[in-house]
Scaffold this active site. Structure first.
Site, PDB file in Angstrom:
ATOM      1  CG  ASP A 192       0.551   6.169   3.646  1.00  0.00           C
ATOM      2  OD1 ASP A 192      -0.178   5.158   3.737  1.00  0.00           O
ATOM      3  OD2 ASP A 192       1.463   6.435   4.445  1.00  0.00           O
ATOM      4  NE  ARG A 228      -2.056  -1.146   3.766  1.00  0.00           N
ATOM      5  CZ  ARG A 228      -2.633  -1.178   4.968  1.00  0.00           C
ATOM      6  NH1 ARG A 228      -3.945  -1.040   5.065  1.00  0.00           N
ATOM      7  NH2 ARG A 228      -1.904  -1.330   6.050  1.00  0.00           N
ATOM      8  NE  ARG A 280       4.438  11.198   4.160  1.00  0.00           N
ATOM      9  CZ  ARG A 280       3.113  11.345   4.298  1.00  0.00           C
ATOM     10  NH1 ARG A 280       2.296  10.314   4.072  1.00  0.00           N
ATOM     11  NH2 ARG A 280       2.611  12.499   4.667  1.00  0.00           N
TER      12      ARG A 280
END
Length: 241
Positions: free
Chosen positions: A51, A49, A194
């Site tokens: 974001d 996945r 991140r």
């Protein structure tokens, strides 16, 4: 029969890869295109996945079909999909080959532009009027290879069985005003890259030391790490099987 898809996408207009209610996702667009071309209800399984706002220059997904695909399905899919999603290949694999579970490693890049560049606004985090000590950032980044538990850099509310990841590469490379963080691991936690980048930038700004960075990793406390940097600078670049 199981088919793999190799694709890429600009994540700007999407709420990530995975289908979610009431928002637009990349997976939703892929499902719609394949179902339209094959005249069957198809749901693809992604390699992972990404974001909201994160890009992928290489992503894989798989789907199952009882019959062999005839014709140029890549051209047909790309004619239906929006211009910010591109299919590169659709190919047959072994029945048990799984896009997510058979992936051995994933690689990401995070791009920082040191200055202002209107043509890179959607694909980098632009830092102006501040100098970064890249040497110290690389010293801190190298510490990531010494650890397995990365709870410090994970979203607080996340449903995972372990915070352990095997990081095999973590390095900053600079070409002129472009600073790129390269990181590879067998798996990543939500928001992990991140948060790591945000904390390493604090090292580069000399707000924290390299030793502080080690302490932050060992604390296993997200509150001690740096900010989660903007999604637009993050790219999923390689998935290895």
């Amino acid at each position: 029969m199981r088919y793999f898809i190799e694709l890429a996408y600009n994540g700007k207009n999407y709420h990530g890869w995975q289908i979610q209610p009431d928002v637009v996702s990349v997976q939703e667009k892929i499902n719609h295109a394949i179902s339209t071309v094959l005249q069957l209800q198809i749901e693809v399984v992604g390699a992972g996945r990404t974001d909201t706002g994160v890009h992928a220059s290489q992503m894989f997904a798989h789907f199952d079909l009882e019959k062999e695909i005839k014709g140029d399905i890549v051209h047909k899919l790309n004619s239906i999909l929006p211009n910010d999603i591109t299919i590169y290949r659709v190919f047959l694999v072994e029945e048990e080959h799984h896009a997510r579970f058979n992936a051995e490693s994933r690689s990401y890049e995070y791009k920082i532009w040191l200055g202002r560049n209107p043509f890179l606004l959607d694909f980098s985090w632009q830092i102006h009027s501040q100098q970064l000590n890249v040497s110290k950032m690389n010293k801190a980044a190298s510490l990531l290879l010494e650890y397995e538990d990365f709870q410090t850099f994970s979203k607080v509310k996340t449903d995972v069985y372990t915070f352990n990841c095997n990081v095999t590469e973590a390095v900053w490379k600079q070409e002129g005003d472009l600073l790129v963080f390269h990181i590879s691991a067998n798996r990543f936690l939500r928001n992990m890259v991140r948060a790591i980048v945000g904390t390493l930038v604090d090292v580069g700004l000399e707000k924290i030391t390299v030793d502080n960075f080690r302490e932050i990793i060992e604390s296993k406390n997200r509150g001690n790490a740096g900010l989660s940097v903007p999604a637009k600078g993050l790219f999923l670049t390689k998935i290895k099987y």
